[in-house]
Design a protein around this motif. Sequence first.
Motif, PDB file in Angstrom:
ATOM      1  N   LYS A  79      16.926  13.926  -7.384  1.00 10.20           N
ATOM      2  CA  LYS A  79      17.401  14.963  -8.293  1.00 10.20           C
ATOM      3  C   LYS A  79      18.599  14.490  -9.121  1.00 10.20           C
ATOM      4  CE  LYS A  79      15.840  18.731  -5.296  1.00 10.20           C
ATOM      5  NZ  LYS A  79      16.240  19.891  -4.462  1.00 10.20           N
ATOM      6  N   ILE A  80      19.056  13.265  -8.860  1.00  9.90           N
ATOM      7  CA  ILE A  80      20.246  12.754  -9.542  1.00  9.90           C
ATOM      8  C   ILE A  80      19.838  12.035 -10.830  1.00  9.90           C
ATOM      9  CG2 ILE A  80      22.208  11.175  -9.345  1.00  9.90           C
ATOM     10  CD1 ILE A  80      22.038  11.607  -6.283  1.00  9.90           C
ATOM     11  N   PRO A  81      20.354  12.452 -11.985  1.00  7.77           N
ATOM     12  CA  PRO A  81      20.019  11.759 -13.238  1.00  7.77           C
ATOM     13  C   PRO A  81      20.351  10.272 -13.147  1.00  7.77           C
ATOM     14  CG  PRO A  81      21.223  13.787 -13.688  1.00  7.77           C
ATOM     15  CD  PRO A  81      21.283  13.581 -12.201  1.00  7.77           C
ATOM     16  N   GLY A  82      19.450   9.439 -13.659  1.00  6.40           N
ATOM     17  CA  GLY A  82      19.644   7.997 -13.626  1.00  6.40           C
ATOM     18  C   GLY A  82      18.984   7.319 -12.444  1.00  6.40           C
ATOM     19  N   ILE A  83      18.563   8.103 -11.449  1.00 10.16           N
ATOM     20  CA  ILE A  83      17.894   7.558 -10.269  1.00 10.16           C
ATOM     21  C   ILE A  83      16.501   8.155 -10.204  1.00 10.16           C
ATOM     22  CG2 ILE A  83      17.927   7.408  -7.745  1.00 10.16           C
ATOM     23  CD1 ILE A  83      20.960   7.461  -7.846  1.00 10.16           C
ATOM     24  N   ASP A  84      15.495   7.329  -9.965  1.00 14.52           N
ATOM     25  CA  ASP A  84      14.111   7.797  -9.990  1.00 14.52           C
ATOM     26  C   ASP A  84      13.528   7.894  -8.585  1.00 14.52           C
ATOM     27  OD1 ASP A  84      11.597   8.554 -10.850  1.00 14.52           O
ATOM     28  OD2 ASP A  84      11.001   6.544 -11.503  1.00 14.52           O
ATOM     29  N   SER A  85      12.843   6.853  -8.136  1.00 11.48           N
ATOM     30  CA  SER A  85      12.118   6.868  -6.866  1.00 11.48           C
ATOM     31  C   SER A  85      12.562   5.695  -5.996  1.00 11.48           C
ATOM     32  CB  SER A  85      10.609   6.744  -7.115  1.00 11.48           C
ATOM     33  OG  SER A  85      10.125   7.832  -7.858  1.00 11.48           O
ATOM     34  N   GLY A 114      23.714   8.592 -11.947  1.00  5.43           N
ATOM     35  CA  GLY A 114      23.452   7.638 -10.884  1.00  5.43           C
ATOM     36  C   GLY A 114      22.845   6.363 -11.422  1.00  5.43           C
ATOM     37  N   THR A 115      22.707   5.375 -10.542  1.00  9.60           N
ATOM     38  CA  THR A 115      22.061   4.104 -10.889  1.00  9.60           C
ATOM     39  C   THR A 115      21.235   3.644  -9.699  1.00  9.60           C
ATOM     40  OG1 THR A 115      22.410   1.788 -11.545  1.00  9.60           O
ATOM     41  CG2 THR A 115      24.095   2.779 -10.156  1.00  9.60           C
ATOM     42  N   PRO A 116      20.104   2.968  -9.952  1.00  6.53           N
ATOM     43  CA  PRO A 116      19.307   2.452  -8.830  1.00  6.53           C
ATOM     44  C   PRO A 116      19.916   1.214  -8.184  1.00  6.53           C
ATOM     45  CG  PRO A 116      18.282   1.893 -10.932  1.00  6.53           C
ATOM     46  CD  PRO A 116      19.413   2.826 -11.236  1.00  6.53           C
ATOM     47  N   LEU A 117      20.939   0.631  -8.806  1.00  9.14           N
ATOM     48  CA  LEU A 117      21.615  -0.524  -8.216  1.00  9.14           C
ATOM     49  C   LEU A 117      22.480  -0.064  -7.045  1.00  9.14           C
ATOM     50  CD1 LEU A 117      22.837  -2.117 -11.567  1.00  9.14           C
ATOM     51  CD2 LEU A 117      20.693  -2.579 -10.364  1.00  9.14           C
ATOM     52  N   ASP A 158       0.821  -1.217   0.000  1.00 10.94           N
ATOM     53  CA  ASP A 158       0.000   0.000   0.000  1.00 10.94           C
ATOM     54  C   ASP A 158       0.853   1.265   0.000  1.00 10.94           C
ATOM     55  OD1 ASP A 158      -2.342  -1.426  -0.089  1.00 10.94           O
ATOM     56  OD2 ASP A 158      -2.816  -1.216   2.041  1.00 10.94           O
ATOM     57  N   GLN A 159       2.141   1.127   0.386  1.00 12.05           N
ATOM     58  CA  GLN A 159       3.029   2.292   0.429  1.00 12.05           C
ATOM     59  C   GLN A 159       3.604   2.664  -0.934  1.00 12.05           C
ATOM     60  OE1 GLN A 159       4.486   4.411   3.076  1.00 12.05           O
ATOM     61  NE2 GLN A 159       2.466   3.817   3.811  1.00 12.05           N
ATOM     62  N   LEU A 160       3.502   1.747  -1.899  1.00 12.69           N
ATOM     63  CA  LEU A 160       4.203   1.978  -3.171  1.00 12.69           C
ATOM     64  C   LEU A 160       3.768   3.248  -3.902  1.00 12.69           C
ATOM     65  CD1 LEU A 160       4.673  -1.616  -4.627  1.00 12.69           C
ATOM     66  CD2 LEU A 160       6.052  -0.347  -2.969  1.00 12.69           C
ATOM     67  N   PRO A 161       2.466   3.573  -3.952  1.00 15.35           N
ATOM     68  CA  PRO A 161       2.091   4.830  -4.625  1.00 15.35           C
ATOM     69  C   PRO A 161       2.734   6.059  -3.977  1.00 15.35           C
ATOM     70  CG  PRO A 161       0.169   3.428  -4.349  1.00 15.35           C
ATOM     71  CD  PRO A 161       1.271   2.790  -3.566  1.00 15.35           C
ATOM     72  N   GLU A 162       2.896   6.041  -2.658  1.00 16.04           N
ATOM     73  CA  GLU A 162       3.531   7.162  -1.977  1.00 16.04           C
ATOM     74  C   GLU A 162       5.016   7.247  -2.322  1.00 16.04           C
ATOM     75  OE1 GLU A 162       2.050   9.625  -0.163  1.00 16.04           O
ATOM     76  OE2 GLU A 162       0.247   8.616  -0.962  1.00 16.04           O
ATOM     77  N   LEU A 163       5.675   6.084  -2.398  1.00 16.35           N
ATOM     78  CA  LEU A 163       7.095   6.091  -2.735  1.00 16.35           C
ATOM     79  C   LEU A 163       7.327   6.625  -4.144  1.00 16.35           C
ATOM     80  CD1 LEU A 163       8.397   2.691  -1.254  1.00 16.35           C
ATOM     81  CD2 LEU A 163       8.522   4.979  -0.251  1.00 16.35           C
ATOM     82  N   LYS A 164       6.390   6.351  -5.052  1.00 18.13           N
ATOM     83  CA  LYS A 164       6.521   6.835  -6.433  1.00 18.13           C
ATOM     84  C   LYS A 164       6.531   8.364  -6.495  1.00 18.13           C
ATOM     85  CE  LYS A 164       6.846   3.446  -9.428  1.00 18.13           C
ATOM     86  NZ  LYS A 164       8.033   3.396 -10.303  1.00 18.13           N
ATOM     87  N   LYS A 165       5.944   9.012  -5.503  1.00 17.44           N
ATOM     88  CA  LYS A 165       5.895  10.480  -5.473  1.00 17.44           C
ATOM     89  C   LYS A 165       7.231  11.092  -5.065  1.00 17.44           C
ATOM     90  CE  LYS A 165       0.978  10.469  -4.182  1.00 17.44           C
ATOM     91  NZ  LYS A 165       0.023  10.798  -3.105  1.00 17.44           N
ATOM     92  N   VAL A 166       8.100  10.287  -4.449  1.00 14.73           N
ATOM     93  CA  VAL A 166       9.412  10.778  -4.001  1.00 14.73           C
ATOM     94  C   VAL A 166      10.399  10.640  -5.159  1.00 14.73           C
ATOM     95  CG1 VAL A 166      11.264  10.485  -2.318  1.00 14.73           C
ATOM     96  CG2 VAL A 166       8.888  10.032  -1.649  1.00 14.73           C
TER      97      VAL A 166
END
Length: 410
Positions: A245-251, A349-352, A234-242
């Motif tokens: 600012k680093i290119p290559g990294i999203d939420s 950046g990278t999400p890994l 249930d928290q995932l939609p909230e995390l998507k909003k965060v």
Amino acid sequence: MTTNKEQLAQWIDAHFDEEVGVLQQLLRVPTDTPPGNNAPHADMVADLVKAYGWSAEKHAVPAQVVQDYGMETITNLIVRRPYQAGGPTVALNAHGDVVPPGDNWTYPPYGGVVENGYIYGRAAAVSKCDFATYIFATRALEALGVPLKGGLELHFTYDEEFGGLLGPGWLLEQKLTKPDFVIAAGFSYNIVTAHNACLQLEITVHGKSGHGAMPETGHDALQAATRILNAIYDQLPELKKVKSKIPGIDSPTMLVGRIDGGTNTNVVPGKVVLKMDRRMIPEEDPVAVEAQVRALIEKAVEGQPGIRIEIKRLLLSHALREQPGTEKLVASLQQNAQTFIGEKIPAQGTPLYADARLYGEQGIPAVLYGAGPRSVPESNAKKADERLLLEDLRKATKVVACTLLDFLGE
């Protein structure tokens, strides 16, 4: 007149078949983690570099420490190449431990088969290839015969898949090394300057077993675990909003990757174990995030009769962030990539997450750069038929060698 960098490139071209042969040797000694019996590979690498007149220091992590950690053997290597005084120490770090091959391979996973310009095998792209990249970049630099200042260290470590604490983390904690700059294993067409943090938790839900015909005699741990699962997802939609600012990294992301529990189809489950993964963007505070996740889990089962939970931290991997000096590594790598790849490669950046963060935590500027394609999926990393385009190995070796010259040449 041929420049020093042109001579480096020519040496690498002249020795490229040898470099491919070394990579084949590196791929043919298995390092599946788990189980993590990786000392034999380190012994092989130490013998291999001896042929170049180098001595590899073997730093074996104590057996009990390794076993408590969940692996069998770890021997990390440091090859030190000191030059004249007055320059920085640059470390090159690649890891030899790999996830098990799994199924559906077309090529033998530990065969090192070369076909149609590619080399195939587990760790061909992540990251035994960069053992070869870094060894041959160093050999090219030293073959140039020009005065060098500072020092070069090769760090070949064997704990990335479990988090790195007994790999680079061990070398740093034991004060065996403190380089001024680090280049760690990466891909040829981008420089990674930042990556996500990672929190992994094991959640054990204790209930009470009962007969399936009389479920009221038990306390259903799976039913309670379902509440936890719902709270997490249930928290995932909230995390998507965060957003980072680093290119290559999203939420940030969060998931449960494994569930174990129950004893039989007709028995109320008395115990269920969940293993979850929470990726944090570099802007997040890991301590605050862990507190929030623990509170979320505890609240989900609050007031459930007969239910008790245990939460155990499996991993807290901090983010890699840019340090003062990172920009020097980036500028040199980008300039040399422009020469040998023909394009300005991005720094992003990278999400890994990777071992490089452990150097960053010590204030050491570190980036990820090595041999590989433009994206992880292209390499089949951690999947069947992992592969590396040999021309990418050639290009990356030239870029790294010339970057070493920029830092260590007089």
